[in-house]
Design a protein around this motif. Structure first.
Motif, short mmCIF file in Angstrom:
data_model
loop_
_atom_site.label_atom_id
_atom_site.label_comp_id
_atom_site.label_asym_id
_atom_site.label_seq_id
_atom_site.Cartn_x
_atom_site.Cartn_y
_atom_site.Cartn_z
N UNK A 70 52.55 54.68 -17.19
CA UNK A 70 52.48 53.21 -16.82
C UNK A 70 50.83 52.63 -17.07
N UNK A 71 49.85 53.84 -17.85
CA UNK A 71 48.16 52.51 -17.39
C UNK A 71 48.44 52.71 -19.17
N UNK A 72 49.49 53.29 -20.13
CA UNK A 72 49.72 53.46 -21.65
C UNK A 72 50.46 51.83 -21.62
N UNK A 73 51.57 50.83 -20.86
CA UNK A 73 51.77 50.21 -21.06
C UNK A 73 51.24 48.65 -20.63
N UNK A 74 49.89 49.40 -19.86
CA UNK A 74 48.77 47.82 -19.96
C UNK A 74 48.78 47.70 -20.85
N UNK A 75 48.34 48.25 -21.96
CA UNK A 75 47.95 48.15 -23.49
C UNK A 75 48.94 47.20 -24.41
N UNK A 76 48.25 47.39 -25.46
CA UNK A 76 48.66 46.46 -26.52
C UNK A 76 48.96 47.46 -27.37
N UNK A 77 49.41 48.66 -26.94
CA UNK A 77 50.15 49.49 -27.61
C UNK A 77 51.57 49.17 -28.43
N UNK A 78 51.94 49.50 -29.51
CA UNK A 78 53.28 49.32 -29.71
C UNK A 78 54.65 49.88 -29.49
N UNK A 79 55.91 49.19 -29.25
CA UNK A 79 56.41 50.55 -27.85
C UNK A 79 56.88 52.24 -28.95
N UNK A 80 56.75 51.94 -30.10
CA UNK A 80 57.56 52.72 -31.24
C UNK A 80 56.19 53.59 -30.81
N UNK A 81 55.09 53.35 -31.33
CA UNK A 81 53.69 54.20 -30.55
C UNK A 81 53.99 54.39 -29.38
#
Length: 143
Positions: A70-81
């Motif tokens: 959930x916290x990673x989803x708040x960042x702008x990380x590409x979905x594949x990563x």
């Protein structure tokens, strides 16, 4: 793994969040953290000091994967990563060997892989919303 962290994770975090993290500086270490200018000044201007030292050696074992995701989803990380990170963390098992006897292999439902280049940065993401309770009297140092 360090290149991966530098390319995909570090740029997505607020700069202020990493400014006092010694692990991400070229000469960083917990020893370096203890000799910062702030601590030196406090020694020079105070009669006594109190230290609270926290051992985070088991903190990596307590990371809940759902909360981390959930916290990673708040960042702008590409979905594949993001999928790669979660695949890296999940589907692992462990067993304990005592006096030559091995227990059953059981799934690991939480934790970050220790010793991986990814682990410390994922811990930072997990703890990124921690703040001192009283800003005017608390100093929060991430070591």
């Amino acid at each position: 793994m360090k290149k991966f962290v530098r390319k995909y994770l570090t740029p997505t975090l607020p700069t202020k969040l990493l400014e006092d993290h010694y692990a991400y500086r070229p000469t960083g270490s917990t020893t370096a953290a203890m000799v910062t200018h702030h601590i030196t000044l406090m020694h020079e201007t105070n009669t006594y000091m109190r230290y609270i030292l926290i051992d985070y050696s088991k903190a990596f074992d307590t990371i809940n994967h759902e909360i981390l995701y959930a916290k990673l989803r708040m960042l702008t990380i590409p979905q594949l990563i993001m999928q790669w990170i979660m695949n890296f963390l999940t589907g692992r098992t462990q067993a304990v060997v005592t006096e030559g006897t091995t227990s059953n292999w059981l799934p690991i439902s939480c934790s970050i892989v220790q010793g991986s280049g990814l682990g410390p940065m994922l811990f930072v993401v997990y703890a990124m919303d921690l703040k001192p309770i009283w800003e005017h009297i608390s100093t929060l140092l991430y070591l």
